[in-house]
Design an enzyme around this catalytic site. Structure first.
Site, short mmCIF file in Angstrom:
data_model
loop_
_atom_site.label_atom_id
_atom_site.label_comp_id
_atom_site.label_asym_id
_atom_site.label_seq_id
_atom_site.Cartn_x
_atom_site.Cartn_y
_atom_site.Cartn_z
N HIS A 359 -20.88 35.62 25.72
CA HIS A 359 -19.58 35.02 26.03
C HIS A 359 -19.33 33.66 25.40
CE1 HIS A 359 -18.20 37.90 29.08
NE2 HIS A 359 -19.48 38.05 29.33
N LYS A 547 -7.24 25.75 32.60
CA LYS A 547 -8.52 26.36 32.26
C LYS A 547 -9.59 25.35 32.66
CE LYS A 547 -7.11 26.56 27.88
NZ LYS A 547 -7.47 27.90 27.44
N ARG A 548 -10.87 25.72 32.57
CA ARG A 548 -11.91 24.76 32.87
C ARG A 548 -11.80 23.54 31.97
NH1 ARG A 548 -16.05 25.75 36.67
NH2 ARG A 548 -16.90 23.83 35.81
N LYS A 553 -12.35 22.56 24.69
CA LYS A 553 -11.00 23.08 24.97
C LYS A 553 -9.91 22.05 24.69
CE LYS A 553 -12.85 26.21 28.57
NZ LYS A 553 -12.53 27.59 28.17
N THR A 655 -8.96 34.20 28.06
CA THR A 655 -8.24 35.27 28.75
C THR A 655 -6.96 34.69 29.35
OG1 THR A 655 -9.72 34.85 30.61
CG2 THR A 655 -10.18 36.79 29.27
N LYS A 659 -2.85 36.00 29.76
CA LYS A 659 -2.04 35.98 30.99
C LYS A 659 -0.70 35.28 30.73
CE LYS A 659 -6.42 35.99 33.36
NZ LYS A 659 -7.52 35.16 33.90
C1 4GP Z 1 -16.13 32.36 28.63
C2 4GP Z 1 -15.61 31.95 27.27
O1 4GP Z 1 -15.64 30.55 27.16
C3 4GP Z 1 -14.19 32.47 27.09
O2 4GP Z 1 -13.76 32.21 25.79
C4 4GP Z 1 -14.15 33.97 27.35
O3 4GP Z 1 -12.83 34.43 27.35
C5 4GP Z 1 -14.77 34.28 28.70
O4 4GP Z 1 -16.09 33.78 28.77
C6 4GP Z 1 -14.84 35.76 28.99
O5 4GP Z 1 -15.48 36.43 27.96
N1 4GP Z 1 -17.48 31.88 28.83
C7 4GP Z 1 -17.88 31.43 30.03
C8 4GP Z 1 -19.26 30.89 30.08
O6 4GP Z 1 -17.16 31.44 31.02
O7 4GP Z 1 -19.66 30.37 31.15
O8 4GP Z 1 -19.97 30.99 29.07
#
Ligand code: 4GP
Length: 818
Positions: A359, A547-548, A553, A655, A659
């Site tokens: 991810h 987002k986080r 970001k 994601t 949305k």
């Molecule tokens: C996240 C990614 O940062 C994001 O781009 C992606 O859409 C999402 O996973 C789902 O695949 N990664 C995390 C992490 O949340 O903790 O690595």
């Protein structure tokens, strides 16, 4: 509702009975929380019938099952979603109306199940929704954290983390299943006994501590199909002291230790996103839920099948990131030590059962465990990993004789550390990234050596989201409008939404569409007034980044640009400027200092700008407290502009971007993650793209040549913005934001200054923002663009993603529940 038809009279009676049985109250005396509980139990009653039915069908048809292994499931609230998927939302709303209750208010009583940080956890939740809706047999496997993601309060502009005691009123939807409890062992040592009968060695763990893993099952309701799958999250309880084996009987100290182990293990979710903390307790959590889940999966398989060698024909384990990858070794242990398979047999089964999703390419997220810690906590598992590594090194050497570079880069154990991603790749049959660009970067850069050695394992699965939560539930006005125009097939087949293209140039449709957006903006403005005490104008452009909070970001770039606009308006009070509201929502990891300082900066800038009467409200800045799934649904519905501005190459997919698109907000973003595919679908003319490409970023990172001071020295506007970080414009304490200033220009750490290329992209970002404003002024053009975003979002449903996982990786059988 499916199967059991919805009976309004019966439902109302049940709600009243529930209030009586649960609280010894009449419905008129019940608090809103109590009414929520009563309603939830009435809904659960219906779900249970479908749940039983589904399990019955699965038993009969024996389909292959995916176990989605994840430390995180960011489920949000269940009530509304369950009603939507039972296709009973309207009826229940009416029934409650008749009883004098507002379903929205009742839904508001439910705490979010915030068992996740961000993207990865919410993806897992969307996947469960799609799996059930498509009729596949699936379990989500995770942890029942006592405290989920912290609640965020903003005090004096700072983030304060408040514990999220989400279970304090009980969770009406869950079922405790003690009959499926499993023991999980930690520590001790491994005794090797030679068994002359088989000629093999037996490995026996002794002197360990253990906990009981108790499963709690949550129903996952498919949309309108009668299917109910299961999210199984594990709680930890101490082993009864009298169950200590006879050797340990009466060992009080050990009993207390086991008690504490159980208490601590599921206490809290680690609040890190795209980052791993390397704490011993975290490894305990990982092994705890993986061991319990795999024991349960193997036991379930054995109930109906005699040949454990064929496990992979009925079972597959999808490992959501590196967190659950200890699954590879745990499955090997169970197959060898408990099922009596040889190494070769066990390896064959394991490598056909396990699959891994990556991810992120952020280096700080790839888990590596010191062997000292790991072997102490999981001695038998460590032995197995050593053997996996030994055999893998032989393979490397056969393929690349004498090539020490390859060993260094690919070994599972190296430099005193266990590299979990490497084990997942070697021990599984599939490795996937989460957007096309991300997978390409994995193949060409991050995991290049593995890709060269085993290209057949690599594949892409571009993420998706569930339209049932993020349009049907979150944006009922738009959902109804879409259905009125193209029918309701989009709810389970989002490709149908393309039919809306027909209306993109239709004046009447445009006006209706924009009116819905306006009403959603009014709804959000009301929420913001209630929760933030800031008044915003729903006629302004709602420009949103939720987002986080993470440096990559680039929320910082966004707020620097707001500062830049503020300077402009101050200097040219008469310039044309379309009113804008910049909306932020983000949690920062509790220990992530610079991220937290960025929140403070956003709030400080907001304070100054929102209170500066001289700009006549042209600019507003809002930081929404406690961004989470439940308020996200409202935010997406109300957004005009979707900020997706990560440094290219860093956001694996995103994601949230999907949305926003589904809710008609064009993307303002870099060519990163799934933005690339969004632009491909919607057309470049219907998005606002700017900035360095992933290749350019990677090239700078590899070869150097980037100097942010160049921009600072040569661009007066950029200089002015940066200087206002340290000259008292936004804080009396001029040192307050010094760290941010330094991070952009000179650095005291080993990192290059401006690690995330904010100054390099700043001007092209500002230009893209000018284009946004110009486009928004042209009402018809904007309406068309926003509608085309909705119409062309079909690809980004998690139903499509799940079908691709099924076709290419899992090969599940589709089931119909009668
Ligand atoms: C996240 C990614 O940062 C994001 O781009 C992606 O859409 C999402 O996973 C789902 O695949 N990664 C995390 C992490 O949340 O903790 O690595």
């Amino acid at each position: 509702m499916q199967n059991k038809r919805f009976d309004k009279v019966q439902f109302k009676k049940e709600v009243k009975d529930n209030v009586k049985v649960l609280y010894r109250k009449t419905i008129d005396e019940a608090t809103p929380q109590q009414v929520f509980q009563a309603v939830a139990y009435a809904v659960k009653d219906v779900i249970i019938d479908n749940w039983l039915n589904t399990q019955e069908t699965f038993k009969k048809e024996d389909p292959k099952t995916v176990y989605y292994m994840s430390m995180e499931f960011l489920m949000g609230r269940a009530l509304g979603n369950n009603l939507i998927n039972l296709t009973a939302y309207q009826e229940v709303k009416e029934a409650l109306d008749e009883m004098g209750f507002d379903l929205n208010v009742i839904e508001d009583q439910e705490p979010d199940a915030a068992l996740g940080n961000g993207g990865l956890g919410r993806l897992a939740a969307c996947f469960l929704d799609s799996l059930a809706t498509l009729g596949y047999s699936a379990y989500g496997c995770g942890i029942r954290y006592r405290y989920g993601m912290f609640k965020q309060e903003i005090r004096d502009g700072y983030q304060i983390e408040v514990p999220d005691n989400w279970l304090k009123n009980g969770n009406p939807f869950e079922l405790r299943r003690p009959e499926y409890a499993k023991e999980v062992k930690f520590g001790g040592y491994v005794k090797v006994e030679h068994d002359p009968a088989t000629g093999r060695n037996n490995f026996i763990q002794e002197g360990y501590q253990s906990v009981m893993a108790i499963p709690y099952d949550m129903p996952i309701v498919g949309y309108g199909n009668g299917v109910v799958n299961t999210l199984r999250i594990w709680d930890a309880e101490a082993i009864d002291t009298f169950q200590l084996d006879s050797f340990d009987k009466g060992d009080y100290k050990k009993a207390v230790e086991q008690e504490n182990l159980a208490k601590n293990i599921v206490e809290v979710l680690y609040p890190n996103d795209n980052h791993y903390a390397g704490k011993e307790l975290r490894l305990k959590q990982q092994y705890f839920f993986i061991s319990a889940s795999i024991q349960a999966a193997v036991a379930k398989y054995k109930k109906a099948h005699s040949d454990i060698h064929k496990l992979y024909e009925k079972v597959t384990f999808q490992m959501n990131d590196t967190h659950p990858t200890v699954a590879v070794a745990e499955l090997m242990r169970i197959l060898m030590d408990e099922e009596g398979l040889t190494w070769e047999e066990a390896w064959e089964v394991t490598t056909k059962t396990c699959a891994y999703t990556n991810h992120t390419i952020m280096a700080e997220a790839l888990e590596k465990w010191p062997i000292e810690l790991f072997s102490r906590l999981l001695p038998r598992i460590y032995q197995i990993i050593e053997e996996i590594n030994r055999r893998f090194l032989i393979e490397i050497n056969e393929k690349y004789p004498g090539n020490q570079e390859k060993v260094k880069k690919m070994a599972i154990i190296y430099d005193g550390q266990i590299k979990m991603a490497h084990m997942a790749i070697v021990g599984g049959y599939s490795v996937n990234g989460v957007a096309r660009l991300h997978t390409e970067i994995l193949e060409k850069q991050e995991l290049k050596d593995f890709y060269e050695m085993m290209p057949e394992k690599f594949n892409n699965k571009t993420n998706g989201i569930t339209q049932r939560r993020f349009l049907l539930h979150g944006n009922p006005l738009l959902a109804d409008w879409v259905t009125a125009h193209i029918g309701k097939e989009w709810i389970t087949d989002l490709s149908q939404i393309k039919k809306l293209e027909l209306y993109a140039d239709d004046k009447k449709a445009q006006a209706e569409f924009m009116n819905i957006k306006y009403q959603n903006k009014v709804r959000l403005a009301k929420y913001i007034l209630e929760h933030n005490n800031i008044e915003i104008d729903p006629r302004s452009i709602f420009d949103v980044q939720v987002k986080r909070l993470h440096e990559y970001k680039r929320q910082l770039m966004n707020i620097l640009h707001v500062m830049y606009l503020y300077n402009k308006i101050k200097e040219h009070p008469d310039m044309e400027f379309y009113p804008r509201t910049f909306i932020f929502g983000a949690k920062a990891a509790a220990g992530y200092k610079r991220a937290k300082l960025t929140i403070k900066l956003i709030n400080s800038v907001a304070d100054v700008i929102n209170n500066d009467a001289s700009i006549e409200g042209k600019l507003k800045v809002v930081f929404i407290e406690d961004y989470r799934v439940s308020n996200a649904e409202w935010i997406f519905a109300a957004a005009d502009v979707s900020e997706q501005i990560s440094t290219a190459s860093k956001e694996a997919s995103g994601t949230g971007n999907m949305k926003f698109m589904l809710n008609g907000a064009p993307t303002l973003g870099t060519m990163d993650g799934a933005n690339v595919e969004i632009v491909e679908e919607v057309g470049e003319e219907n998005a606002f793209i700017f900035g360095l490409s992933a290749d350019e970023v990677i090239n700078f990172e590899k070869n150097g040549g980037y100097d942010p001071n160049y921009y600072f020295n040569t661009d007066q506007e950029i200089r002015q913005v940066l200087m206002s970080l340290i000259n008292g414009t936004f804080s009396n304490d001029t040192e307050m934001f010094r760290d941010i200033y330094d991070s952009l220009l000179n650095t005291n750490s080993s990192d290059r200054a401006d690690t995330y290329f904010i100054l390099a992209d700043f001007k092209s970002y500002a230009q893209a923002q000018e284009k946004v404003e110009a486009a928004y002024r042209d009402e018809e053009k904007w309406a068309r663009m926003a509608m085309l975003n909705v119409a062309r979002s079909g690809k980004f449903t998690s139903d499509r993603t799940i079908q691709q996982y099924v076709d290419d990786i899992w090969h599940l059988d589709r089931v119909k529940v009668k």
